[in-house]
Design an enzyme around this catalytic site. Sequence first.
Site, short mmCIF file in Angstrom:
data_model
loop_
_atom_site.label_atom_id
_atom_site.label_comp_id
_atom_site.label_asym_id
_atom_site.label_seq_id
_atom_site.Cartn_x
_atom_site.Cartn_y
_atom_site.Cartn_z
N CYS A 1 66.92 49.13 110.43
CA CYS A 1 67.99 48.26 109.95
C CYS A 1 67.59 46.79 109.99
O CYS A 1 67.93 46.02 109.08
CB CYS A 1 69.25 48.51 110.77
SG CYS A 1 69.91 50.17 110.49
N HIS B 1 72.74 54.69 108.48
CA HIS B 1 73.23 53.80 109.54
C HIS B 1 74.25 52.86 108.92
O HIS B 1 74.17 52.51 107.73
CB HIS B 1 72.09 52.99 110.12
CG HIS B 1 71.14 53.78 110.96
ND1 HIS B 1 70.37 53.21 111.95
CD2 HIS B 1 70.81 55.10 110.97
CE1 HIS B 1 69.62 54.12 112.52
NE2 HIS B 1 69.87 55.29 111.94
N CYS C 1 68.38 48.68 114.83
CA CYS C 1 67.10 49.32 115.11
C CYS C 1 66.04 48.73 114.20
O CYS C 1 66.33 47.87 113.36
CB CYS C 1 67.22 50.83 114.88
SG CYS C 1 67.47 51.29 113.15
N GLU D 1 74.60 49.71 109.10
CA GLU D 1 74.01 48.50 108.53
C GLU D 1 73.44 48.76 107.13
O GLU D 1 73.65 47.97 106.20
CB GLU D 1 72.88 47.97 109.42
CG GLU D 1 73.29 47.64 110.83
CD GLU D 1 72.99 48.79 111.80
OE1 GLU D 1 73.46 49.93 111.56
OE2 GLU D 1 72.30 48.54 112.80
#
Length: 148
Positions: free
Chosen positions: A85, A52, A82, A54
């Site tokens: 993260c 991801h 999410c 992040e």
Amino acid sequence: MTDDELMAVALDEAAAAVLHADVPVGAVVVREGVIIAQRHNERELTGDPTAHAEILAMRDAAAHVGSWRLDDCTLVVTLEPCTMCAGAALNGRLKRVVYGAADMAAGACLSLYNVCDDPRLNHRIALTPGVRAEECAGLLTEFFAARR
């Protein structure tokens, strides 16, 4: 740089994700007013479920700082993080998270959960939601509309 200006950089990163069929999410990490990391989603590109924006940006920021402690850093991301993260942001001891579009299906910073401000955990992160939210959401809407 302002949150709005930082989100513009994150939006540019998000747009780059589309080039390799990844969901357009971009993130930057800022320390003392300077961007020290910027990344976009790379799950499709790398086949890595943890890639991801992040996570990748926080990894780069930790390498830049020379420590996993990012307590003087801010994460700016186009989509509400999410649980993975948000958990990584907590573990990295980030000072603040700024995000654009809310994620009603998986958001862990206000929408579905609030991992960043859970009093049962040993760290809390200041949140600034909704920065350029319409623009961030629009990029995601366009991406998914083109895939259908």
